[in-house]
Write a protein that holds these residues in place. Structure first.
Motif, PDB file in Angstrom:
ATOM      1  N   VAL A 172      14.708  19.227   6.554  1.00 21.14           N
ATOM      2  CA  VAL A 172      14.370  18.049   5.750  1.00 21.14           C
ATOM      3  C   VAL A 172      13.092  17.378   6.241  1.00 21.14           C
ATOM      4  O   VAL A 172      12.199  17.046   5.446  1.00 21.14           O
ATOM      5  CB  VAL A 172      15.540  17.039   5.723  1.00 21.14           C
ATOM      6  N   GLU A 173      12.968  17.159   7.535  1.00 20.03           N
ATOM      7  CA  GLU A 173      11.782  16.496   8.073  1.00 20.03           C
ATOM      8  C   GLU A 173      10.675  17.485   8.431  1.00 20.03           C
ATOM      9  O   GLU A 173       9.619  17.072   8.905  1.00 20.03           O
ATOM     10  CB  GLU A 173      12.157  15.651   9.295  1.00 20.03           C
ATOM     11  N   ARG A 174      10.905  18.767   8.191  1.00 19.07           N
ATOM     12  CA  ARG A 174       9.909  19.785   8.538  1.00 19.07           C
ATOM     13  C   ARG A 174       9.206  20.358   7.314  1.00 19.07           C
ATOM     14  O   ARG A 174       8.530  21.372   7.389  1.00 19.07           O
ATOM     15  CB  ARG A 174      10.569  20.905   9.353  1.00 19.07           C
ATOM     16  N   HIS A 175       9.376  19.695   6.161  1.00 17.76           N
ATOM     17  CA  HIS A 175       8.690  20.147   4.954  1.00 17.76           C
ATOM     18  C   HIS A 175       8.318  18.947   4.097  1.00 17.76           C
ATOM     19  O   HIS A 175       8.907  17.869   4.225  1.00 17.76           O
ATOM     20  CB  HIS A 175       9.574  21.106   4.144  1.00 17.76           C
ATOM     21  N   ARG A 176       7.349  19.159   3.210  1.00 16.13           N
ATOM     22  CA  ARG A 176       7.013  18.184   2.188  1.00 16.13           C
ATOM     23  C   ARG A 176       6.475  18.927   0.962  1.00 16.13           C
ATOM     24  O   ARG A 176       5.921  20.030   1.059  1.00 16.13           O
ATOM     25  CB  ARG A 176       5.955  17.180   2.662  1.00 16.13           C
ATOM     26  N   HIS A 177       6.649  18.293  -0.220  1.00 20.15           N
ATOM     27  CA  HIS A 177       6.061  18.776  -1.467  1.00 20.15           C
ATOM     28  C   HIS A 177       5.026  17.754  -1.938  1.00 20.15           C
ATOM     29  O   HIS A 177       5.339  16.564  -2.068  1.00 20.15           O
ATOM     30  CB  HIS A 177       7.135  18.940  -2.547  1.00 20.15           C
ATOM     31  N   GLY A 178       3.808  18.208  -2.185  1.00 22.72           N
ATOM     32  CA  GLY A 178       2.756  17.344  -2.723  1.00 22.72           C
ATOM     33  C   GLY A 178       2.712  17.488  -4.234  1.00 22.72           C
ATOM     34  O   GLY A 178       2.527  18.587  -4.752  1.00 22.72           O
ATOM     35  N   LEU A 179       2.879  16.389  -4.962  1.00 22.04           N
ATOM     36  CA  LEU A 179       3.049  16.434  -6.419  1.00 22.04           C
ATOM     37  C   LEU A 179       1.703  16.360  -7.144  1.00 22.04           C
ATOM     38  O   LEU A 179       0.925  15.432  -6.933  1.00 22.04           O
ATOM     39  CB  LEU A 179       3.949  15.288  -6.859  1.00 22.04           C
ATOM     40  N   ILE A 180       1.472  17.332  -8.035  1.00 22.89           N
ATOM     41  CA  ILE A 180       0.218  17.386  -8.792  1.00 22.89           C
ATOM     42  C   ILE A 180       0.459  17.068 -10.263  1.00 22.89           C
ATOM     43  O   ILE A 180      -0.210  16.193 -10.831  1.00 22.89           O
ATOM     44  CB  ILE A 180      -0.466  18.758  -8.622  1.00 22.89           C
ATOM     45  N   PHE A 223      -0.942  14.115 -12.685  1.00 23.69           N
ATOM     46  CA  PHE A 223      -1.095  14.387 -14.109  1.00 23.69           C
ATOM     47  C   PHE A 223       0.273  14.465 -14.764  1.00 23.69           C
ATOM     48  O   PHE A 223       1.230  14.952 -14.161  1.00 23.69           O
ATOM     49  CB  PHE A 223      -1.820  15.727 -14.349  1.00 23.69           C
ATOM     50  N   GLU A 224       0.365  13.994 -15.985  1.00 23.48           N
ATOM     51  CA  GLU A 224       1.561  14.214 -16.800  1.00 23.48           C
ATOM     52  C   GLU A 224       1.434  15.567 -17.482  1.00 23.48           C
ATOM     53  O   GLU A 224       0.359  15.939 -17.942  1.00 23.48           O
ATOM     54  CB  GLU A 224       1.694  13.124 -17.867  1.00 23.48           C
ATOM     55  N   CYS A 225       2.531  16.314 -17.554  1.00 22.60           N
ATOM     56  CA  CYS A 225       2.544  17.591 -18.259  1.00 22.60           C
ATOM     57  C   CYS A 225       3.978  17.886 -18.673  1.00 22.60           C
ATOM     58  O   CYS A 225       4.877  17.878 -17.830  1.00 22.60           O
ATOM     59  CB  CYS A 225       1.998  18.714 -17.384  1.00 22.60           C
ATOM     60  N   SER A 226       4.191  18.150 -19.963  1.00 23.59           N
ATOM     61  CA  SER A 226       5.556  18.299 -20.467  1.00 23.59           C
ATOM     62  C   SER A 226       6.178  19.641 -20.124  1.00 23.59           C
ATOM     63  O   SER A 226       7.408  19.764 -20.082  1.00 23.59           O
ATOM     64  CB  SER A 226       5.574  18.100 -21.989  1.00 23.59           C
ATOM     65  N   ASN A 227       5.375  20.670 -19.874  1.00 24.62           N
ATOM     66  CA  ASN A 227       5.961  22.000 -19.676  1.00 24.62           C
ATOM     67  C   ASN A 227       5.650  22.634 -18.323  1.00 24.62           C
ATOM     68  O   ASN A 227       5.948  23.799 -18.099  1.00 24.62           O
ATOM     69  CB  ASN A 227       5.515  22.945 -20.804  1.00 24.62           C
ATOM     70  N   LEU A 228       5.058  21.873 -17.400  1.00 25.97           N
ATOM     71  CA  LEU A 228       4.755  22.428 -16.080  1.00 25.97           C
ATOM     72  C   LEU A 228       4.828  21.326 -15.032  1.00 25.97           C
ATOM     73  O   LEU A 228       4.144  20.305 -15.138  1.00 25.97           O
ATOM     74  CB  LEU A 228       3.357  23.052 -16.061  1.00 25.97           C
ATOM     75  N   THR A 229       5.686  21.516 -14.022  1.00 33.39           N
ATOM     76  CA  THR A 229       5.671  20.673 -12.833  1.00 33.39           C
ATOM     77  C   THR A 229       5.001  21.478 -11.734  1.00 33.39           C
ATOM     78  O   THR A 229       5.453  22.572 -11.393  1.00 33.39           O
ATOM     79  CB  THR A 229       7.095  20.289 -12.403  1.00 33.39           C
ATOM     80  N   LEU A 230       3.896  20.956 -11.211  1.00 30.56           N
ATOM     81  CA  LEU A 230       3.078  21.693 -10.247  1.00 30.56           C
ATOM     82  C   LEU A 230       3.003  20.908  -8.945  1.00 30.56           C
ATOM     83  O   LEU A 230       2.851  19.688  -8.949  1.00 30.56           O
ATOM     84  CB  LEU A 230       1.673  21.890 -10.818  1.00 30.56           C
ATOM     85  N   GLY A 231       3.143  21.619  -7.838  1.00 32.06           N
ATOM     86  CA  GLY A 231       3.082  20.942  -6.547  1.00 32.06           C
ATOM     87  C   GLY A 231       2.686  21.881  -5.435  1.00 32.06           C
ATOM     88  O   GLY A 231       2.506  23.087  -5.630  1.00 32.06           O
ATOM     89  N   LEU A 232       2.544  21.322  -4.248  1.00 31.13           N
ATOM     90  CA  LEU A 232       2.224  22.073  -3.042  1.00 31.13           C
ATOM     91  C   LEU A 232       3.416  22.039  -2.098  1.00 31.13           C
ATOM     92  O   LEU A 232       4.079  21.000  -1.974  1.00 31.13           O
ATOM     93  CB  LEU A 232       1.017  21.462  -2.333  1.00 31.13           C
ATOM     94  N   ALA A 233       3.698  23.140  -1.451  1.00 29.19           N
ATOM     95  CA  ALA A 233       4.736  23.197  -0.433  1.00 29.19           C
ATOM     96  C   ALA A 233       4.068  23.353   0.926  1.00 29.19           C
ATOM     97  O   ALA A 233       3.193  24.208   1.095  1.00 29.19           O
ATOM     98  CB  ALA A 233       5.687  24.363  -0.685  1.00 29.19           C
ATOM     99  N   LEU A 234       4.479  22.529   1.879  1.00 30.96           N
ATOM    100  CA  LEU A 234       3.995  22.632   3.252  1.00 30.96           C
ATOM    101  C   LEU A 234       5.203  22.590   4.180  1.00 30.96           C
ATOM    102  O   LEU A 234       6.033  21.678   4.077  1.00 30.96           O
ATOM    103  CB  LEU A 234       3.048  21.475   3.575  1.00 30.96           C
ATOM    104  N   MET A 235       5.324  23.586   5.054  1.00 33.95           N
ATOM    105  CA  MET A 235       6.430  23.624   6.015  1.00 33.95           C
ATOM    106  C   MET A 235       5.897  23.892   7.420  1.00 33.95           C
ATOM    107  O   MET A 235       4.964  24.681   7.598  1.00 33.95           O
ATOM    108  CB  MET A 235       7.447  24.718   5.658  1.00 33.95           C
ATOM    109  N   ALA A 236       6.492  23.226   8.388  1.00 32.40           N
ATOM    110  CA  ALA A 236       6.158  23.469   9.788  1.00 32.40           C
ATOM    111  C   ALA A 236       6.545  24.901  10.169  1.00 32.40           C
ATOM    112  O   ALA A 236       7.391  25.527   9.513  1.00 32.40           O
ATOM    113  CB  ALA A 236       6.898  22.468  10.669  1.00 32.40           C
ATOM    114  N   PRO A 237       5.956  25.448  11.215  1.00 34.17           N
ATOM    115  CA  PRO A 237       6.341  26.791  11.669  1.00 34.17           C
ATOM    116  C   PRO A 237       7.830  26.870  11.995  1.00 34.17           C
ATOM    117  O   PRO A 237       8.468  25.872  12.340  1.00 34.17           O
ATOM    118  CB  PRO A 237       5.488  26.992  12.930  1.00 34.17           C
ATOM    119  N   ASP A 238       8.365  28.074  11.850  1.00 35.49           N
ATOM    120  CA  ASP A 238       9.765  28.362  12.210  1.00 35.49           C
ATOM    121  C   ASP A 238      10.745  27.439  11.478  1.00 35.49           C
ATOM    122  O   ASP A 238      11.649  26.859  12.078  1.00 35.49           O
ATOM    123  CB  ASP A 238       9.960  28.256  13.723  1.00 35.49           C
TER     124      ASP A 238
END
Length: 210
Positions: A117-125, A132-147
């Protein structure tokens, strides 16, 4: 195509980088060839450039990465693949948009190990909470700490990842595999999937196709 909200003043650089991200993400996904990536990812990637993105005013105080993860983002960006023009353009667009992104985390479900839980985050695009608003696509970035292992889960929308780092990925019909930096992952609707980082941060651009 990106539309601006009427009477909303936005920096043209911000607008143009959103458009660049749409075009280059479509190109990057269309360029991927992998046994674990079915033809449907190339077919569905067309919807990225035809989708309407409506610009929202970026938050003046976006939710930032926790201190424990801050160092991993520049580290991941510095080593992300730039092996073709599409990946270069994706990363160029992200470098402008990232300061405006809000980062959220996913909570553990009953029976799951909550160490992730504390070793990841999603950045919302795009989508709820995104830039941005978009009705048919939720886009984001995933970042996770090693291991770190992101738990097995599933959801109704189909999902893709443009992988920008080393890492391991799981899909119930494939098992665990390594798409490699610059590769792609496609998860059909409601299939069970997961991912885990190795000795480096995991970094990927993901999309839920509604």
């Amino acid at each position: 195509m990106i539309n601006s909200i009427e009477n909303l003043s936005l920096d043209q650089v911000f607008i143009s980088n959103g458009q660049l991200l749409q075009r280059s993400l479509h190109g990057a996904l269309s360029n991927v060839v992998s046994d674990a990536v079915p033809d449907s990812i190339q077919t569905r990637s067309t919807s990225i450039t035809t989708a309407q993105w409506t610009i929202k005013k970026p938050s003046e105080t976006p939710r930032t990465l926790p201190e424990s993860l801050e160092a991993y983002l520049p580290q991941a960006l510095n080593v992300a693949p730039r092996t073709n023009e599409y990946l270069v353009a994706v990363l160029d667009a992200l470098s402008t948009l990232l300061p405006h992104v809000t980062w959220i985390n996913r909570q553990a479900q009953p029976g799951q190990d909550d160490r992730f839980v504390e070793r990841h985050r999603h950045g919302l695009i795009t989508g709820p909470g995104g830039l941005f608003e978009c009705s048919n696509l939720t886009l984001g970035l995933a970042l996770m700490a090693p291991d770190t292992t992101y738990p097995f889960h599933h959801h109704p929308p189909a999902e893709f990842y443009l992988v920008l780092s080393p890492g391991q990925w799981y899909r119930e019909d494939v098992g665990w595999w390594s798409p490699g930096a610059g590769g792609a992952v496609f998860n059909p609707p409601s299939c069970i999937h997961a991912m885990k980082s190795t000795d480096a941060p995991l970094f990927a651009l993901w999309g839920l196709m509604h």
